[in-house]
Design an enzyme around this catalytic site. Structure first.
Site, PDB file in Angstrom:
ATOM      1  N   LYS A   1       0.808  -1.226   0.000  1.00  0.00           N
ATOM      2  CA  LYS A   1       0.000   0.000   0.000  1.00  0.00           C
ATOM      3  C   LYS A   1       0.840   1.275   0.000  1.00  0.00           C
ATOM      4  CE  LYS A   1      -0.820   0.012   4.991  1.00  0.00           C
ATOM      5  NZ  LYS A   1      -1.604  -0.658   6.030  1.00  0.00           N
TER       6      LYS A   1
ATOM      7  N   ARG B   1      -8.845  -0.987  16.445  1.00  0.00           N
ATOM      8  CA  ARG B   1      -9.101  -0.673  15.041  1.00  0.00           C
ATOM      9  C   ARG B   1     -10.074  -1.753  14.595  1.00  0.00           C
ATOM     10  NH1 ARG B   1      -4.587   0.063  10.333  1.00  0.00           N
ATOM     11  NH2 ARG B   1      -5.242  -2.066   9.860  1.00  0.00           N
TER      12      ARG B   1
HETATM   13  C1  LIG Z   1      -0.779  -1.471   6.559  1.00  0.00           C
HETATM   14  C2  LIG Z   1      -1.132  -2.785   7.118  1.00  0.00           C
HETATM   15  C3  LIG Z   1      -0.116  -3.733   7.336  1.00  0.00           C
HETATM   16  C4  LIG Z   1       1.343  -3.424   7.137  1.00  0.00           C
HETATM   17  O1  LIG Z   1       1.791  -2.644   8.195  1.00  0.00           O
HETATM   18  P1  LIG Z   1       3.344  -2.272   8.372  1.00  0.00           P
HETATM   19  O2  LIG Z   1       3.426  -1.698   9.730  1.00  0.00           O
HETATM   20  O3  LIG Z   1       3.681  -1.324   7.290  1.00  0.00           O
HETATM   21  O4  LIG Z   1       4.088  -3.557   8.264  1.00  0.00           O
HETATM   22  C5  LIG Z   1      -0.499  -4.973   7.814  1.00  0.00           C
HETATM   23  N1  LIG Z   1      -1.804  -5.280   8.049  1.00  0.00           N
HETATM   24  C6  LIG Z   1      -2.794  -4.398   7.854  1.00  0.00           C
HETATM   25  C7  LIG Z   1      -4.197  -4.807   8.126  1.00  0.00           C
HETATM   26  C8  LIG Z   1      -2.493  -3.128   7.376  1.00  0.00           C
HETATM   27  O5  LIG Z   1      -3.491  -2.241   7.171  1.00  0.00           O
END
Ligand SMILES: *Cc1c(COP(=O)(O)O)cnc(C)c1O
Length: 371
Positions: A36, A131
């Site tokens: 992302k 969340r």
């Molecule tokens: C963005 C996201 C991740 C990745 O997180 P990082 O801290 O960049 O490794 C993993 N799981 C979910 C659900 C996310 O939204």
């Protein structure tokens, strides 16, 4: 070369992804490479895949579609609960999605039936970060309803910590996720093949020698890109922390007083900004601003201080040296600055390919968001 620009050293990123993958593989944990922060750039996705990650994850269907259009055929998970208005796109382009709402799972089922395909679901569990996630006491009921949905395969459970409230993964919450997996398998038969423990902030716990229980997957974004542990932003041993660089160009360079004058009111972005009087300074302005980066997330080169930012300008104190107009200044970025730079159409993206891929040439490619 166009400025401002983000430069991605794909060789360093490849190293980070392979190193983390190898450390976790020994524990029986697979890595989902999260795309992302790179808006699903197929080049980034392919680097992750060539470093051995087993699947990709992105929070936006638009990014997943970008990867599919770019020829990425690996399994991709939508790691945010699908919007009801997007379920048709989700079942078409994502193999799996993370879910916490029964209504959405039912809509995915209807969309999959219509598209004559199957769609996999991972149920997200709330373990304290507040969340996304189903409360543990409701998990069994949602799992049973999911198992009854035509064209839907329940693949497992997951959780996400340290994002909204900073709740750190530990043996307590990870142990609870393992027990919930056992509970589901006992009640419903072997349904939890995936137990996805979390994101980059789970690395400290996972690599600490703790009992990892049934956790067999982590989703990694920041640790691969920045080589940092999101819990305290400390460097992860053996990883590159300088794989991504922001380059911006000087458009004004003058000796100026360091203290503002006149009646001081609110600024464009802050209620109040204090300028300190430290005499006359070498002030440079870069052609980049709040629209393109989070100024608090930039690390300037040694000897240069960031003074402030407006929408389109970043003011620097360049110390003893005056910097010529047209000069380029390089910064390291944190995750927040990277996200904003990546999504700004005004920031070019330059991918330095690994030597292997370019047959021993070091090759630079410029792509704008539009390409
Ligand atoms: C963005 C996201 C991740 C990745 O997180 P990082 O801290 O960049 O490794 C993993 N799981 C979910 C659900 C996310 O939204």
């Amino acid at each position: 070369m166009s400025t401002p620009r983000l430069e991605f050293d794909l060789k360093k990123i490849h190293h980070n992804a392979s190193a983390l993958g190898a450390r976790l593989e020994r524990l029986g944990i697979s890595v989902t490479g999260v795309t992302k922060a790179c808006m699903g750039q197929p080049r980034y996705a392919n680097i992750l895949l060539s470093s051995g990650v087993s699947s990709l994850g992105d929070s936006r269907i638009e990014n997943i579609e970008t990867m599919r259009r770019g020829g990425v055929s690996a399994p991709i998970t939508l790691i945010r609960s699908p919007m009801l208005s997007q379920v048709d796109r989700v079942v078409r382009h994502a193999d799996t999605s993370f879910n916490s709402e029964q209504d959405v799972i039912s809509a995915l089922s209807a969309a999959a039936l219509k598209a004559k395909c199957r769609h996999s679901v991972v149920l997200m569990v709330e373990l304290g970060d507040l969340r996304e996630g189903i409360l543990p006491r409701d998990l069994l009921a949602v799992a049973r309803q999911t198992l009854d949905c035509p064209n839907i395969d329940l693949r497992g459970i997951g959780t996400n910590l340290a994002c909204r409230s900073g709740v750190a993964p530990d043996s307590k919450n990870m142990g609870e996720l393992s027990r919930l997996a056992d509970m589901l398998d006992t009640a419903c038969g072997p349904v939890t093949s995936v137990v996805s423990g979390g994101n980059s902030s789970n690395l400290k716990w996972a690599l600490s020698g703790a009992d990892i229980g049934r956790i067999n997957n982590l989703r990694l974004g920041e640790a691969i890109l920045l080589g940092l542990d999101p819990l305290d932003r400390s460097p992860i041993a053996g990883l590159h922390t300088d794989a991504i660089t922001l380059v911006a160009e000087v458009i004004e360079s003058k000796l100026k007083p360091s203290q503002a004058w006149g009646v001081i009111a609110q600024t464009a972005f802050d209620d109040q900004v204090e300028t300190r009087d430290c005499g006359t300074i070498n002030q440079s302005i870069l052609a980049i601003g709040q629209q393109d980066i989070d100024p608090d997330g930039l690390t300037p080169p040694h000897g240069i201080e960031i003074l402030g930012a407006s929408s389109d300008h970043l003011m620097l104190n360049t110390g003893k040296h005056s910097v010529a107009v047209g000069s380029e200044i390089e910064f390291q970025l944190n995750y927040s600055a990277l996200l904003r730079a990546m999504t700004s159409p005004f920031v070019a993206k330059k991918y330095m390919k690994p030597i292997k891929e370019t047959s021993m040439r070091s090759d630079f490619l410029i792509t704008s968001l539009a390409s």
